[in-house]
Design an enzyme around this catalytic site. Sequence first.
Site, PDB file in Angstrom:
ATOM      1  N   ARG A  21       0.823  -1.218   0.000  1.00 53.25           N
ATOM      2  CA  ARG A  21       0.000   0.000   0.000  1.00 53.25           C
ATOM      3  C   ARG A  21       0.861   1.274   0.000  1.00 53.25           C
ATOM      4  NH1 ARG A  21      -3.608   1.817   5.207  1.00 53.25           N
ATOM      5  NH2 ARG A  21      -5.306   2.891   4.132  1.00 53.25           N
ATOM      6  N   SER A  47      -7.501   6.045   0.552  1.00 53.35           N
ATOM      7  CA  SER A  47      -7.062   4.671   0.314  1.00 53.35           C
ATOM      8  C   SER A  47      -7.779   3.838   1.368  1.00 53.35           C
ATOM      9  CB  SER A  47      -5.542   4.566   0.490  1.00 53.35           C
ATOM     10  OG  SER A  47      -5.129   3.209   0.486  1.00 53.35           O
ATOM     11  N   SER A  48      -8.591   2.894   0.939  1.00 52.20           N
ATOM     12  CA  SER A  48      -9.432   2.141   1.871  1.00 52.20           C
ATOM     13  C   SER A  48      -8.617   1.357   2.890  1.00 52.20           C
ATOM     14  CB  SER A  48     -10.346   1.178   1.107  1.00 52.20           C
ATOM     15  OG  SER A  48     -11.233   1.872   0.275  1.00 52.20           O
ATOM     16  N   GLN A  49      -9.264   1.078   4.016  1.00 55.28           N
ATOM     17  CA  GLN A  49      -8.667   0.265   5.074  1.00 55.28           C
ATOM     18  C   GLN A  49      -8.250  -1.094   4.504  1.00 55.28           C
ATOM     19  OE1 GLN A  49     -11.408  -0.100   8.268  1.00 55.28           O
ATOM     20  NE2 GLN A  49     -10.183  -1.568   9.421  1.00 55.28           N
ATOM     21  N   PRO A  50      -7.009  -1.534   4.731  1.00 50.61           N
ATOM     22  CA  PRO A  50      -6.565  -2.807   4.161  1.00 50.61           C
ATOM     23  C   PRO A  50      -7.455  -4.001   4.491  1.00 50.61           C
ATOM     24  CG  PRO A  50      -4.674  -1.558   4.892  1.00 50.61           C
ATOM     25  CD  PRO A  50      -5.891  -0.786   5.330  1.00 50.61           C
TER      26      PRO A  50
END
Length: 199
Positions: A21, A47-50
Amino acid sequence: MALEPVAVHDDIERAMRAVPRREFLPRSQRPLAHEDRPLPIGRGQTSSQPATVAAMLRLLRVPLGARVLDVGSGSGWTTALLAYLVGPQGSVLGVERDSRLAEWGAANVGRTGMSWASIEQATPGVLGHPRPGGWDRILVSASAPALPRALVDQVGYGGRMVIPIRTTLLLIERLPDGRTRATDHGGYRFVPLIEDPET
Protein backbone atom coordinates in the site's frame (compact mmCIF):
# COMPACT_ATOMS: atom_id res chain seq x y z
CA MET A 1 8.85 -4.72 -7.82
CA ALA A 2 9.10 -8.43 -8.77
CA LEU A 3 5.61 -9.86 -9.17
CA GLU A 4 4.61 -13.49 -9.36
CA PRO A 5 0.99 -14.29 -10.29
CA VAL A 6 -0.60 -16.80 -7.92
CA ALA A 7 -3.76 -18.89 -7.92
CA VAL A 8 -6.80 -17.50 -6.17
CA HIS A 9 -8.11 -18.09 -2.67
CA ASP A 10 -5.77 -17.08 0.04
CA ASP A 11 -3.60 -15.40 -2.35
CA ILE A 12 -5.11 -12.19 -1.05
CA GLU A 13 -2.53 -11.85 1.73
CA ARG A 14 0.24 -12.73 -0.70
CA ALA A 15 -1.03 -10.09 -3.14
CA MET A 16 -1.11 -7.47 -0.41
CA ARG A 17 2.49 -8.28 0.53
CA ALA A 18 3.60 -8.19 -3.11
CA VAL A 19 1.80 -4.92 -3.86
CA PRO A 20 2.47 -2.76 -0.78
CA ARG A 21 0.00 0.00 0.00
CA ARG A 22 2.84 2.38 0.82
CA GLU A 23 3.76 2.75 -2.86
CA PHE A 24 0.25 4.05 -3.61
CA LEU A 25 0.07 6.77 -0.96
CA PRO A 26 1.14 10.41 -0.97
CA ARG A 27 4.55 10.81 0.68
CA SER A 28 3.00 12.43 3.76
CA GLN A 29 0.87 9.32 4.39
CA ARG A 30 3.50 6.64 3.71
CA PRO A 31 4.65 6.37 7.37
CA LEU A 32 1.05 5.34 8.20
CA ALA A 33 0.74 2.72 5.45
CA HIS A 34 0.83 -0.18 7.94
CA GLU A 35 -2.17 1.15 9.88
CA ASP A 36 -5.45 -0.65 9.26
CA ARG A 37 -7.53 2.44 8.53
CA PRO A 38 -8.47 4.61 5.56
CA LEU A 39 -5.86 7.22 4.63
CA PRO A 40 -6.39 10.42 2.63
CA ILE A 41 -4.94 10.48 -0.88
CA GLY A 42 -6.15 13.97 -1.80
CA ARG A 43 -9.06 15.30 -3.87
CA GLY A 44 -11.44 14.24 -1.07
CA GLN A 45 -10.66 10.54 -1.60
CA THR A 46 -9.09 7.85 0.57
CA SER A 47 -7.06 4.67 0.31
CA SER A 48 -9.43 2.14 1.87
CA GLN A 49 -8.67 0.27 5.07
CA PRO A 50 -6.57 -2.81 4.16
CA ALA A 51 -8.86 -5.20 6.06
CA THR A 52 -11.81 -3.88 4.05
CA VAL A 53 -9.93 -4.24 0.75
CA ALA A 54 -9.00 -7.84 1.68
CA ALA A 55 -12.64 -8.65 2.55
CA MET A 56 -13.83 -7.25 -0.78
CA LEU A 57 -11.22 -9.18 -2.76
CA ARG A 58 -12.11 -12.43 -0.98
CA LEU A 59 -15.78 -11.92 -1.89
CA LEU A 60 -14.85 -11.12 -5.47
CA ARG A 61 -12.91 -14.45 -5.88
CA VAL A 62 -10.75 -13.17 -8.73
CA PRO A 63 -9.50 -16.05 -10.94
CA LEU A 64 -6.35 -16.09 -13.01
CA GLY A 65 -7.02 -14.75 -16.49
CA ALA A 66 -10.12 -12.75 -15.52
CA ARG A 67 -11.20 -9.48 -17.12
CA VAL A 68 -11.75 -7.06 -14.25
CA LEU A 69 -13.13 -3.53 -13.91
CA ASP A 70 -12.08 -1.41 -10.91
CA VAL A 71 -14.54 1.47 -10.41
CA GLY A 72 -13.16 4.37 -8.40
CA SER A 73 -9.54 3.27 -8.76
CA GLY A 74 -8.11 6.26 -6.85
CA SER A 75 -4.39 5.78 -6.19
CA GLY A 76 -4.30 2.55 -8.22
CA TRP A 77 -3.68 0.23 -5.26
CA THR A 78 -6.78 -1.92 -5.80
CA THR A 79 -6.14 -1.96 -9.57
CA ALA A 80 -2.62 -3.29 -8.93
CA LEU A 81 -3.86 -5.89 -6.42
CA LEU A 82 -6.41 -7.10 -8.97
CA ALA A 83 -3.71 -7.23 -11.65
CA TYR A 84 -1.55 -9.39 -9.40
CA LEU A 85 -4.47 -11.78 -8.89
CA VAL A 86 -5.44 -12.13 -12.57
CA GLY A 87 -1.84 -12.52 -13.77
CA PRO A 88 -0.54 -11.59 -17.23
CA GLN A 89 -3.18 -13.69 -18.98
CA GLY A 90 -5.90 -11.44 -17.51
CA SER A 91 -6.64 -7.72 -17.78
CA VAL A 92 -7.67 -5.00 -15.36
CA LEU A 93 -9.07 -1.58 -16.17
CA GLY A 94 -9.39 1.04 -13.46
CA VAL A 95 -11.68 4.01 -14.03
CA GLU A 96 -11.48 7.19 -11.96
CA ARG A 97 -13.62 10.34 -12.30
CA ASP A 98 -11.00 12.78 -11.00
CA SER A 99 -8.46 13.52 -13.75
CA ARG A 100 -5.57 14.21 -11.35
CA LEU A 101 -6.15 11.02 -9.40
CA ALA A 102 -6.53 9.05 -12.64
CA GLU A 103 -3.17 10.35 -13.87
CA TRP A 104 -1.42 9.66 -10.55
CA GLY A 105 -3.02 6.23 -10.19
CA ALA A 106 -2.02 5.30 -13.74
CA ALA A 107 1.59 6.25 -13.00
CA ASN A 108 1.54 4.20 -9.78
CA VAL A 109 0.21 1.14 -11.60
CA GLY A 110 2.71 1.67 -14.44
CA ARG A 111 5.58 1.45 -11.96
CA THR A 112 4.55 -2.09 -10.97
CA GLY A 113 5.44 -3.37 -14.44
CA MET A 114 2.07 -5.16 -14.76
CA SER A 115 1.30 -4.05 -18.30
CA TRP A 116 -2.04 -5.89 -18.30
CA ALA A 117 -3.45 -3.26 -15.91
CA SER A 118 -4.28 0.36 -16.70
CA ILE A 119 -6.25 3.31 -15.35
CA GLU A 120 -8.29 5.76 -17.41
CA GLN A 121 -10.31 8.81 -16.53
CA ALA A 122 -13.98 7.82 -16.48
CA THR A 123 -16.02 8.88 -19.49
CA PRO A 124 -18.42 11.72 -18.55
CA GLY A 125 -21.99 10.45 -18.30
CA VAL A 126 -20.90 6.79 -18.13
CA LEU A 127 -20.78 4.76 -14.93
CA GLY A 128 -18.21 1.97 -15.20
CA HIS A 129 -16.95 0.98 -18.64
CA PRO A 130 -19.35 -1.14 -20.73
CA ARG A 131 -17.73 -3.87 -22.82
CA PRO A 132 -19.14 -6.62 -25.08
CA GLY A 133 -19.93 -9.69 -22.98
CA GLY A 134 -19.49 -7.79 -19.74
CA TRP A 135 -16.77 -8.15 -17.11
CA ASP A 136 -15.82 -11.28 -15.20
CA ARG A 137 -15.37 -9.25 -12.03
CA ILE A 138 -16.21 -5.67 -11.00
CA LEU A 139 -14.90 -4.02 -7.83
CA VAL A 140 -16.51 -0.76 -6.71
CA SER A 141 -14.70 1.13 -3.96
CA ALA A 142 -17.26 3.87 -3.30
CA SER A 143 -20.72 3.73 -1.77
CA ALA A 144 -23.83 4.17 -3.94
CA PRO A 145 -27.20 5.20 -2.49
CA ALA A 146 -28.88 2.39 -4.45
CA LEU A 147 -27.67 -0.48 -6.63
CA PRO A 148 -26.74 1.11 -10.01
CA ARG A 149 -28.41 -0.79 -12.84
CA ALA A 150 -25.72 0.54 -15.21
CA LEU A 151 -23.06 -1.45 -13.30
CA VAL A 152 -25.21 -4.57 -12.81
CA ASP A 153 -25.67 -4.69 -16.58
CA GLN A 154 -21.86 -4.80 -17.01
CA VAL A 155 -21.46 -8.05 -15.02
CA GLY A 156 -20.90 -10.89 -17.49
CA TYR A 157 -22.42 -14.38 -17.22
CA GLY A 158 -20.90 -16.17 -14.24
CA GLY A 159 -19.45 -12.83 -13.12
CA ARG A 160 -19.35 -11.19 -9.71
CA MET A 161 -19.45 -7.59 -8.52
CA VAL A 162 -18.66 -6.32 -5.02
CA ILE A 163 -20.18 -2.91 -4.26
CA PRO A 164 -21.05 -0.95 -1.13
CA ILE A 165 -24.66 0.29 -1.07
CA ARG A 166 -24.95 2.96 1.61
CA THR A 167 -23.16 1.13 4.47
CA THR A 168 -23.80 -2.46 3.33
CA LEU A 169 -21.35 -4.48 1.24
CA LEU A 170 -23.19 -6.42 -1.47
CA LEU A 171 -22.05 -9.28 -3.67
CA ILE A 172 -23.87 -9.34 -7.01
CA GLU A 173 -23.64 -12.59 -9.00
CA ARG A 174 -24.78 -13.10 -12.59
CA LEU A 175 -26.34 -16.58 -12.74
CA PRO A 176 -26.17 -18.89 -15.78
CA ASP A 177 -29.78 -18.02 -16.72
CA GLY A 178 -28.91 -14.31 -16.78
CA ARG A 179 -30.65 -13.40 -13.53
CA THR A 180 -28.70 -11.68 -10.77
CA ARG A 181 -28.48 -12.55 -7.10
CA ALA A 182 -27.52 -10.07 -4.38
CA THR A 183 -26.23 -11.08 -0.95
CA ASP A 184 -25.40 -8.87 2.04
CA HIS A 185 -21.90 -9.12 3.55
CA GLY A 186 -21.86 -6.67 6.45
CA GLY A 187 -21.45 -3.00 7.18
CA TYR A 188 -18.59 -0.76 6.00
CA ARG A 189 -17.99 2.93 5.38
CA PHE A 190 -16.80 4.30 2.03
CA VAL A 191 -16.56 7.62 0.24
CA PRO A 192 -19.67 8.24 -1.92
CA LEU A 193 -19.93 6.99 -5.49
CA ILE A 194 -20.69 10.00 -7.69
CA GLU A 195 -23.06 9.14 -10.51
CA ASP A 196 -23.62 11.52 -13.41
CA PRO A 197 -27.25 12.47 -14.01
CA GLU A 198 -27.16 10.69 -17.39
CA THR A 199 -26.57 7.35 -15.62
